[in-house]
Design a protein around this motif. Structure first.
Motif, short mmCIF file in Angstrom:
data_model
loop_
_atom_site.label_atom_id
_atom_site.label_comp_id
_atom_site.label_asym_id
_atom_site.label_seq_id
_atom_site.Cartn_x
_atom_site.Cartn_y
_atom_site.Cartn_z
N PRO A 149 0.79 -1.24 0.00
CA PRO A 149 0.00 0.00 0.00
C PRO A 149 0.83 1.29 0.00
O PRO A 149 0.57 2.17 -0.84
N PRO A 150 1.83 1.45 0.88
CA PRO A 150 2.59 2.70 0.78
C PRO A 150 3.41 2.80 -0.50
O PRO A 150 3.65 3.91 -0.98
N ALA A 151 3.82 1.68 -1.07
CA ALA A 151 4.54 1.74 -2.35
C ALA A 151 3.61 2.27 -3.43
O ALA A 151 4.00 3.11 -4.25
N VAL A 152 2.36 1.80 -3.43
CA VAL A 152 1.37 2.30 -4.40
C VAL A 152 1.17 3.80 -4.20
O VAL A 152 1.15 4.58 -5.16
N ALA A 153 1.02 4.22 -2.95
CA ALA A 153 0.77 5.65 -2.69
C ALA A 153 1.93 6.51 -3.17
O ALA A 153 1.73 7.55 -3.79
N LEU A 154 3.16 6.06 -2.92
CA LEU A 154 4.33 6.88 -3.24
C LEU A 154 4.80 6.70 -4.68
O LEU A 154 5.73 7.38 -5.11
N GLY A 155 4.20 5.77 -5.41
CA GLY A 155 4.68 5.53 -6.77
C GLY A 155 6.00 4.78 -6.80
O GLY A 155 6.76 4.90 -7.74
N VAL A 156 6.25 4.01 -5.75
CA VAL A 156 7.45 3.17 -5.71
C VAL A 156 7.10 1.82 -6.32
O VAL A 156 6.07 1.23 -5.99
N GLU A 157 7.94 1.34 -7.22
CA GLU A 157 7.71 0.00 -7.77
C GLU A 157 8.31 -1.02 -6.82
O GLU A 157 9.49 -0.97 -6.50
N LEU A 158 7.47 -1.93 -6.35
CA LEU A 158 7.91 -2.95 -5.41
C LEU A 158 8.05 -4.27 -6.15
O LEU A 158 7.16 -4.66 -6.91
N ALA B 262 -13.12 -0.52 13.46
CA ALA B 262 -11.96 -1.42 13.45
C ALA B 262 -11.35 -1.47 12.06
O ALA B 262 -12.06 -1.53 11.07
N LYS B 263 -10.03 -1.41 12.01
CA LYS B 263 -9.32 -1.60 10.75
C LYS B 263 -8.85 -3.05 10.70
O LYS B 263 -7.98 -3.47 11.47
N VAL B 264 -9.45 -3.80 9.79
CA VAL B 264 -9.19 -5.24 9.70
C VAL B 264 -8.18 -5.50 8.59
O VAL B 264 -8.35 -5.02 7.47
N HIS B 265 -7.15 -6.24 8.92
CA HIS B 265 -6.10 -6.56 7.96
C HIS B 265 -5.99 -8.07 7.81
O HIS B 265 -5.74 -8.77 8.79
N PRO C 10 -4.60 -0.36 -2.28
CA PRO C 10 -4.22 -0.47 -0.85
C PRO C 10 -5.31 -1.04 0.05
O PRO C 10 -5.04 -1.97 0.82
N PRO C 11 -6.57 -0.55 -0.01
CA PRO C 11 -7.57 -1.18 0.87
C PRO C 11 -7.88 -2.62 0.47
O PRO C 11 -8.24 -3.42 1.33
N ALA C 12 -7.75 -2.94 -0.81
CA ALA C 12 -7.96 -4.34 -1.20
C ALA C 12 -6.90 -5.23 -0.56
O ALA C 12 -7.20 -6.31 -0.05
N VAL C 13 -5.66 -4.76 -0.56
CA VAL C 13 -4.58 -5.52 0.07
C VAL C 13 -4.86 -5.68 1.56
O VAL C 13 -4.74 -6.77 2.13
N ALA C 14 -5.28 -4.60 2.21
CA ALA C 14 -5.53 -4.67 3.66
C ALA C 14 -6.64 -5.67 3.98
O ALA C 14 -6.53 -6.46 4.91
N LEU C 15 -7.71 -5.65 3.19
CA LEU C 15 -8.88 -6.49 3.49
C LEU C 15 -8.76 -7.90 2.92
O LEU C 15 -9.65 -8.72 3.14
N GLY C 16 -7.72 -8.16 2.16
CA GLY C 16 -7.62 -9.48 1.55
C GLY C 16 -8.58 -9.67 0.39
O GLY C 16 -8.99 -10.79 0.08
N VAL C 17 -8.96 -8.57 -0.24
CA VAL C 17 -9.82 -8.62 -1.42
C VAL C 17 -8.93 -8.73 -2.66
O VAL C 17 -7.96 -8.00 -2.79
N GLU C 18 -9.25 -9.67 -3.54
CA GLU C 18 -8.49 -9.77 -4.78
C GLU C 18 -9.07 -8.77 -5.78
O GLU C 18 -10.26 -8.82 -6.10
N LEU C 19 -8.23 -7.86 -6.25
CA LEU C 19 -8.67 -6.84 -7.20
C LEU C 19 -8.17 -7.23 -8.58
O LEU C 19 -7.00 -7.57 -8.76
N HIS D 277 -15.92 1.97 -0.86
CA HIS D 277 -16.47 1.55 -2.16
C HIS D 277 -16.35 0.04 -2.32
O HIS D 277 -17.32 -0.62 -2.73
N LEU D 278 -15.19 -0.52 -1.96
CA LEU D 278 -15.02 -1.97 -2.06
C LEU D 278 -16.01 -2.68 -1.14
O LEU D 278 -16.65 -3.67 -1.53
N ARG D 279 -16.13 -2.20 0.10
CA ARG D 279 -17.06 -2.82 1.04
C ARG D 279 -18.48 -2.71 0.51
O ARG D 279 -19.26 -3.68 0.58
N ALA D 280 -18.84 -1.56 -0.03
CA ALA D 280 -20.21 -1.35 -0.51
C ALA D 280 -20.53 -2.27 -1.69
O ALA D 280 -21.58 -2.92 -1.70
#
Lengths: 372, 372
Positions: free
Chosen positions: A17-26, A332-335, B17-26, B285-288
């Motif tokens: 997620p932070p790589a996506v936000a910053l435009g870093v290729e992971l 709750a933030k679920v991961h 990023p939220p898809a990664v956090a929630l385990g949703v395959e995008l 949006h993903l949750r909805a």
């Protein structure tokens, strides 16, 4: 900007997620297909094989890690090939070998439990005799999440390890059994050029050797916050750590802080920062290893609580319980780490941030319990 | 849980990023290689081609969108094939066709500017005569970011569009030139099963028809916050919108709220929520669209400011300025869409959250300015 991550577990996953936000290729070198960080996996192979790792590292700006198990000779070949490696092998060896770590902490004058390298049963018996007949014995290498650690009251308790060490297996060390009030963790991140940022001190609760619950800031820490930060900064600078460093600490019953373990990567005690800090440990780690300016580590709310989901639901995936969990705890933030449930396995975590610690703890525990 | 997103732009990217956090395959159907959401692209093809979209939608749990341009007949074929589509074609048509939207707002009794469908020069002249000689003329379809919108003071100003409409091109509509104090945006997200959540009202500043700056909550909104929320909820329910809905509003000089535009997807006015809300618009949006319980839309700080990076730096990439930008504003959350700089192009955005609006605005503007 391309960051190569060796290892495809949840720590690599949470860098996406932070790589996506910053435009870093992971780019991730995963141990196998379908791992937690599969989305960013560009290679699958054995991190112990120099050729595999060198091929993976071609064209990346920096190599960093999901774990600390890449052998020193592989790391050294990367460095020799001109690859930027953060943390470097000269730092990582102190996270890989607990005997070297203890020795270096002693040289730095950092407070830690009494300890001794143990090569023979006689040496262990002498250590036990000096420490009231009990000690923690650890394998110097290869341990994690409670593995490679035993409470020992006689040499028979680790006869197998002593024999293993004699036969060329992992070396051993003994540590005093610390009478501690609680466990804490201090996280910092450091750039190659020296900038260093610390998060607030975290209180950690371990169960069966696995991190179960983290509360930030550690309640009633007082001056300990500054003492812990000073210790972590001295360690990061003394060992030339680059990227994230977590210093696991004991708070003794008489109020001292002693270094328990070091981790040179994003650490379970810092997962709260994804949702609770302006800059998460995963973003900060990427910025640090790229030698970019570090971000604010300020908290987004007065209290944050992180609970690990260990084992996971009978249905096999956390997602099976979302309808219930998300409805009951909308804050709750679920991961999820996209792992199949298995006893003792970390399959995800839940974080809640807010103003009132009691309320935050309640919500986080309630949400996490939905997944058990 | 697999979500298919048609379109590979930055909105799809920010769902990762939220898809990664929630385990949703995008899975993203991108228009071409190397787009902003390339990391999650599993297909490249033309979203106007039913066969392409149907093949992409195979095995996903729900199809949603990065943009509103998928033709109605393609959407209908998805629905006919049994694919869950959110928002559905019956809702999306009101975001695709401004004449249909205006008609439906009128039926719902939602306040909006005076307007009329325009098919001939005479009709436009009549509208101008009734409205002091000036109007906004829009193409009913195909417009975005200021395109397809003109301020008109005589029929000659849109002679080309009138001819186009007569020749089977986009239909036209005229709207009164609203004397507005400022522009606002109200965002909500709604599940198929009806649950709906609103974020605080946002103040938006447009430049050259492009969203430039967003402040949340809108200062001095008073009761307008509740009025705007009520309007957005009525629209979401009246149109059966599923997923994210943004209602762009004019605040008139006499203090009324009028609906300007609708967007049925995550919207630029909600980018602040990634860093400033417990649940971002992208996670929501993903949750909805998965019909999962919605998360809290509470803010993580009293004030949030988002500034778009439009155009981008001469070096071609935002990343070229990170050393300067990140050092100067350690609290700024910098988002790059991995796009090459080009005049008028949205290449990223910066968000700052905090206690004091003045300070937050200053930091966000300073950070964003580094990239110009």
């Amino acid at each position: 900007m391309i960051v190569g991550v060796v290892g495809g577990g949840q720590l690599a996953r949470m860098m996406i997620p932070p790589a996506v936000a910053l435009g870093v290729e992971l780019r991730v070198l995963a141990e196998s297909e379908g791992m937690s960080a599969a989305l960013a996996a560009t290679a699958v192979g054995d991190y112990r094989d120099a050729e595999t790792v060198l091929a993976f590292a071609k064209d990346v700006d920096v190599v960093t890690f999901d774990h600390e198990h890449v052998p020193q000779d592989v790391l050294q070949q990367l460095v020799d090939a001109g690859v930027a490696v953060h943390p470097g092998p000269h730092a990582l060896r102190f996270a890989q070998d607990k005997r070297q770590m203890r020795q270096r902490m002693a040289e730095l004058g950092v407070a830690q439990p009494d300890w001794a390298p143990i090569d023979t049963a006689d040496e262990l018996q002498a250590f036990l005799d000096e420490h009231g007949g009990a000690a923690i014995v650890k394998t110097a290498t290869g341990g994690y999440d409670g593995k490679g650690v035993r409470v020992v009251r006689g040499i028979d308790d680790v006869a197998d390890w002593l024999q293993g060490a004699a036969d060329g297996g992992p070396q051993l060390l003994a540590e005093e059994l610390v009478a501690f009030r609680r466990e804490l963790a201090q996280q910092v991140a450091r750039r190659p050029s020296g900038e260093i940022v610390a998060w607030p001190l975290a209180q950690t609760v371990q169960r069966d050797g696995i991190c179960a619950e983290v509360v930030v800031p550690a309640p009633h820490a007082g001056r300990m916050g500054a003492v812990a930060e000073d210790m972590a900064v001295r360690i990061a600078e003394g060992l030339d750590v680059t990227g994230a460093l977590a210093v696991e600490l004991f708070e003794t019953e008489d109020g001292r802080l002693l270094v328990n373990e070091l981790a040179m990567r994003p650490h379970n005690s810092g997962h709260w920062s994804i949702d609770g800090s302006i800059t998460s440990q995963f973003e900060q780690h990427l910025r640090a290893v790229l030698d970019l300016p570090l971000g604010s580590s300020a908290m987004l709310a007065p209290a944050a609580v992180m609970i690990n989901v260990i084992g996971g639901p009978a249905e096999g995936r956390m997602e099976a319980r979302y309808a219930k969990a998300l409805a009951a705890q909308p804050s709750a933030k679920v991961h999820s780490y996209s792992k199949t449930a298995r006893p003792g396995r970390k399959v995800g975590h839940v974080t809640v941030v807010g103003d009132e610690l009691d309320e935050v703890v309640y919500q986080a525990r309630a949400a996490a319990a939905t997944f058990e």
